[in-house]
Enzyme design. Structure first.
Site, PDB file in Angstrom:
ATOM      1  N   ALA A  16     -17.484 -12.347  36.273  1.00 55.98           N
ATOM      2  CA  ALA A  16     -18.100 -11.142  35.721  1.00 55.98           C
ATOM      3  C   ALA A  16     -19.025 -10.506  36.753  1.00 55.98           C
ATOM      4  O   ALA A  16     -19.374 -11.125  37.763  1.00 55.98           O
ATOM      5  CB  ALA A  16     -18.876 -11.501  34.460  1.00 55.98           C
ATOM      6  N   CYS A  17     -19.423  -9.286  36.477  1.00 53.39           N
ATOM      7  CA  CYS A  17     -20.341  -8.529  37.327  1.00 53.39           C
ATOM      8  C   CYS A  17     -21.593  -9.366  37.582  1.00 53.39           C
ATOM      9  O   CYS A  17     -22.095 -10.003  36.646  1.00 53.39           O
ATOM     10  CB  CYS A  17     -20.702  -7.217  36.629  1.00 53.39           C
ATOM     11  SG  CYS A  17     -21.800  -6.170  37.574  1.00 53.39           S
ATOM     12  N   PRO A  18     -22.088  -9.452  38.780  1.00 54.07           N
ATOM     13  CA  PRO A  18     -21.750  -8.705  39.982  1.00 54.07           C
ATOM     14  C   PRO A  18     -20.834  -9.468  40.948  1.00 54.07           C
ATOM     15  O   PRO A  18     -20.659  -9.055  42.087  1.00 54.07           O
ATOM     16  CB  PRO A  18     -23.116  -8.483  40.630  1.00 54.07           C
ATOM     17  CG  PRO A  18     -23.839  -9.788  40.357  1.00 54.07           C
ATOM     18  CD  PRO A  18     -23.361 -10.197  38.982  1.00 54.07           C
ATOM     19  N   ASP A  43     -12.313  -8.708  35.267  1.00 55.39           N
ATOM     20  CA  ASP A  43     -13.427  -7.981  34.647  1.00 55.39           C
ATOM     21  C   ASP A  43     -13.085  -6.494  34.622  1.00 55.39           C
ATOM     22  O   ASP A  43     -12.928  -5.865  35.672  1.00 55.39           O
ATOM     23  CB  ASP A  43     -14.709  -8.241  35.451  1.00 55.39           C
ATOM     24  CG  ASP A  43     -15.917  -7.485  34.913  1.00 55.39           C
ATOM     25  OD1 ASP A  43     -15.810  -6.850  33.851  1.00 55.39           O
ATOM     26  OD2 ASP A  43     -16.966  -7.546  35.579  1.00 55.39           O
TER      27      ASP A  43
END
Length: 192
Positions: A16-18, A43
């Site tokens: 997932a981010c980042p 994602d």
């Protein structure tokens, strides 16, 4: 489906981010200017994240292909050299080329010297794709009698290609500036 040539694959599936950006940033440091990176992520937000990151960092976001749950993002590493002063004496603007393409009587050749991945995601219809690095070995594919309009992303690689063709005896060569980064005419894109 077209096979897109890349220089490095970044695995970011399940992250997932980042993390997709973190891995992309690290990979950009490991490749040379002009090379293309493929980032595979799951994602859904990674597309907007990578587009924004590429823009803010000066790299080029080429596009994204979806294969099932996997997003395949393509980015090209830019260099300071892409903003060099042009040296080829015959320069045409994007608008002038667009007008010539619309005039049915014009018999011209558009030569796109960007990398094949850049060309695949967005190019002028019927443009011939010969990446700058392949121009020397593929120059025989071009006819010295044709008016040739050379385009790249910013006008820098096309300037180098214009100089190369002029050195090989091509006399009807024009460098298109600013190139695809500001092209507003018709384009063709990769078909999924």
């Amino acid at each position: 489906m077209n096979s897109i040539k890349t220089d490095l694959l970044v695995e970011a599936k399940g992250l997932a981010c980042p993390m997709p950006i973190v891995r992309t940033k690290k990979a950009m440091n490991d490749i040379e200017a002009g090379q293309v990176l493929e980032v595979q992520a799951t994602d859904k937000g990674s597309k907007a994240d990578l587009q924004a990151w590429a823009k803010s960092s000066g790299h080029q976001y080429l596009g994204t292909l979806e294969e099932g749950d996997v997003l395949k993002h393509y980015l090209r590493k830019s260099s300071d050299e892409e903003m060099v002063e042009t040296k080829h004496p015959h320069v045409t603007t994007n608008e002038e080329l667009e007008k010539k393409l619309l005039d049915a009587g014009e018999n011209i050749v558009v030569l796109d010297v960007r990398e094949s991945a850049e060309y695949a995601f967005n190019h002028i219809p019927n443009a011939i794709s010969i990446p700058l690095g392949e121009l020397d070995e593929r120059i025989s594919e071009l006819d010295k009698e044709h008016d040739i309009y050379i385009i790249c992303r910013t006008g820098s690689r096309s300037d180098l290609a214009s100089q190369k063709l002029a050195e090989k005896g091509f006399t009807k060569v024009n460098n298109v500036v600013p190139g695809m980064s500001a092209w507003s005419g018709l384009t063709s894109k990769l078909n999924k």
